[in-house]
Design a protein around this motif. Sequence first.
Motif, short mmCIF file in Angstrom:
data_model
loop_
_atom_site.label_atom_id
_atom_site.label_comp_id
_atom_site.label_asym_id
_atom_site.label_seq_id
_atom_site.Cartn_x
_atom_site.Cartn_y
_atom_site.Cartn_z
N ALA A 411 0.83 -1.21 0.00
CA ALA A 411 0.00 0.00 0.00
C ALA A 411 0.87 1.25 0.00
O ALA A 411 0.60 2.21 -0.76
CB ALA A 411 -0.93 0.00 1.21
N LEU A 412 1.91 1.27 0.82
CA LEU A 412 2.80 2.43 0.88
C LEU A 412 3.56 2.62 -0.44
O LEU A 412 3.78 3.75 -0.88
CB LEU A 412 3.78 2.28 2.04
N TYR A 413 3.94 1.50 -1.05
CA TYR A 413 4.63 1.56 -2.34
C TYR A 413 3.73 2.19 -3.41
O TYR A 413 4.16 3.04 -4.19
CB TYR A 413 5.04 0.15 -2.76
N VAL A 414 2.48 1.76 -3.43
CA VAL A 414 1.52 2.30 -4.40
C VAL A 414 1.29 3.79 -4.15
O VAL A 414 1.26 4.60 -5.10
CB VAL A 414 0.18 1.53 -4.33
N PHE A 415 1.14 4.18 -2.88
CA PHE A 415 0.95 5.59 -2.56
C PHE A 415 2.18 6.42 -2.95
O PHE A 415 2.04 7.55 -3.43
CB PHE A 415 0.67 5.77 -1.06
N ALA A 416 3.37 5.85 -2.74
CA ALA A 416 4.59 6.56 -3.12
C ALA A 416 4.63 6.78 -4.63
O ALA A 416 4.95 7.87 -5.11
CB ALA A 416 5.83 5.78 -2.66
N ASN A 417 4.30 5.74 -5.40
CA ASN A 417 4.25 5.87 -6.85
C ASN A 417 3.22 6.92 -7.27
O ASN A 417 3.46 7.73 -8.17
CB ASN A 417 3.90 4.53 -7.50
N PHE A 418 2.06 6.88 -6.63
CA PHE A 418 0.98 7.80 -6.98
C PHE A 418 1.38 9.25 -6.73
O PHE A 418 1.21 10.11 -7.59
CB PHE A 418 -0.28 7.44 -6.18
N PHE A 419 1.93 9.53 -5.55
CA PHE A 419 2.25 10.91 -5.20
C PHE A 419 3.58 11.39 -5.79
O PHE A 419 3.89 12.57 -5.71
CB PHE A 419 2.22 11.09 -3.68
N GLN A 420 4.36 10.48 -6.33
CA GLN A 420 5.48 10.94 -7.14
C GLN A 420 4.98 11.51 -8.46
O GLN A 420 5.43 12.57 -8.91
CB GLN A 420 6.46 9.78 -7.41
N ASN A 421 4.01 10.83 -9.07
CA ASN A 421 3.50 11.27 -10.37
C ASN A 421 2.41 12.33 -10.24
O ASN A 421 2.33 13.22 -11.08
CB ASN A 421 3.00 10.06 -11.16
N PHE A 422 1.57 12.23 -9.23
CA PHE A 422 0.67 13.33 -8.89
C PHE A 422 1.43 14.21 -7.90
O PHE A 422 1.06 14.40 -6.77
CB PHE A 422 -0.63 12.81 -8.28
N GLY A 423 2.54 14.72 -8.37
CA GLY A 423 3.46 15.47 -7.51
C GLY A 423 4.70 15.86 -8.27
O GLY A 423 4.65 16.17 -9.47
N PRO A 424 5.86 15.77 -7.65
CA PRO A 424 7.07 16.36 -8.23
C PRO A 424 7.58 15.69 -9.50
O PRO A 424 8.28 16.34 -10.28
CB PRO A 424 8.11 16.25 -7.11
N ASN A 425 7.27 14.42 -9.75
CA ASN A 425 7.78 13.80 -10.98
C ASN A 425 7.20 14.49 -12.21
O ASN A 425 7.88 14.61 -13.24
CB ASN A 425 7.46 12.30 -11.01
N THR A 426 5.96 14.94 -12.13
CA THR A 426 5.34 15.66 -13.24
C THR A 426 5.71 17.13 -13.23
O THR A 426 6.05 17.70 -14.28
CB THR A 426 3.80 15.50 -13.18
N THR A 427 5.65 17.76 -12.09
CA THR A 427 5.87 19.22 -12.03
C THR A 427 7.33 19.60 -12.30
O THR A 427 7.58 20.67 -12.86
CB THR A 427 5.45 19.78 -10.66
#
Length: 548
Positions: A411-427
Amino acid sequence: MASLAQRRREALAAVDNASFSWYHVRAIVVAGIGFYTDAYDIFAVNFANIMIGYTYYASGKIPSNADTAIKVATSAGTVLGQLIFGFLADHIGRKRMYGIELMIIIGATLGLSLTAGGRATEIVGIFIFWRVLLGTGVGGDYPLSAIITSEFATVKWRGAMMAAVFANQGWGQLTAGIVSLVCVIGFKNSIESGGAKCNAACQVALDKSWRIVYGFGAVPACFALYFRLTIPETIRYTLDVNADQTTATKDAVQYVSGKIGGASLTTDEAQVAMAQRAERDPTAPPKASFRDFFHHYSQWKNGKVLLGAAGSWFVLDVAFYGLGLNTSIILNAIGYAAPANKHVYDTLYNQGVGNIILSCAGLIPGYWFSVATIDTIGRKPIQLMGFILLTAIFCILGFGYNKIPTKGKFALYVFANFFQNFGPNTTTFIVPGEVFPTRYRSTSHGISAASGKIGAIIAQVLIGPLRTRGHPTAANPSPWLNHVMQIFAVFMFAGIFLTLLIPETKRKTLEELSGEDQYEMRYGANGSFNEDDDSLKNNKEKSRVNVA
């Protein structure tokens, strides 16, 4: 007759205030296919290396040093490509460079798929050569696609357009898993024939499979090549670097009409355009030079933006690429780790299916949440939110690693992936394409992107091996992994403060963000010098009203 300054404003307004239409979609698709290919080629190595290990090594596995060298070679080539293509796109032109990087990717991909060892050569060395060349093309795509999309985008939806281009990375990574899985299923009988060992039939099947996996990466790139080679020069480059208002105005009309390619000039218009290039308009920004570059960024108001953009990308990629260290544990949590008997087919099948699940669980949704919200929430809030939440997630993983059950880690891995892309990886991809002046926009984006890939190299070469410190055993092969997660938390925490150095770019023109509008505002409509500060403020306010 309109003055040069008026013609410049009209040309920019034609692009900035255009309604979102199919030619914007075309720009997203043409640029996005490049990122789709980039991600596919980067992540295909994870599957190809496993197949290559069974094919060429008696142990069934590529030596860890060779595996790391092949993967790092891509990142090293990417750094070169980002810096070289970023610089050349500012000095030669976006149009002249766009498509060359895709040709390099296609050539390197085909070279990889046809690679073979020999008595005088080691196959790993040949792989490294082609991966460096591939990385150079991939790196060139970062600044070129970002800048071209940014400079052709409507102000209202510029963030969504750039995010949609970048989001194709998720589809590329997913496709790498699907293609490898299709190959494994297609050669099932041959791969299963050896059981836990890869016999001659299995080796032939996997030798074909990894070549197909690599070679498929050239297919989408070939479709996009024609459109990249026929794209017109961006209006802003023609105006601000070439100082050619005539061509820029015609190209602006051509672009918003949806026609492919640049506009054709009459003989008289061509002569006027040549005269404008020879005698630079005083309302245009200064000409690019190394002296001007260092002068521009030596000012803290400009230097801090470059520091914030490059620094944020650097710290993000340390964790983004380092998070792959935890993949085997997550695959185990969802039941797709290699089974105890370690049959070759089962290992390869589970690897493909597991990575498809992980891509769909957090990676792809995160990208498209960014697309949907980036022009309403804004870049800076999304980046800050991402770094704050990632700091918390890595702290939880780092300090509670041995107490968290495997499903909790999933669950934490999925959240980390999600908030990397809905977050600094995109911006971190979007902001450098907006905040810098036209004459240095591509160079600065290349510097920022290269900083990120240097972070990726550090994660792979220096931080990655730390996980095996201590006393690794079969039951616990990564005894120091909790401390690695703590290190990632420190980098994410640093990202919070680096984000404070960048401005919010939502619904602002590129000229307003980079300060280039100040050059035009120093001159009157007829090109005469004007120091009326009130008129500067009024012009800026009018620009903001038009964009809203």
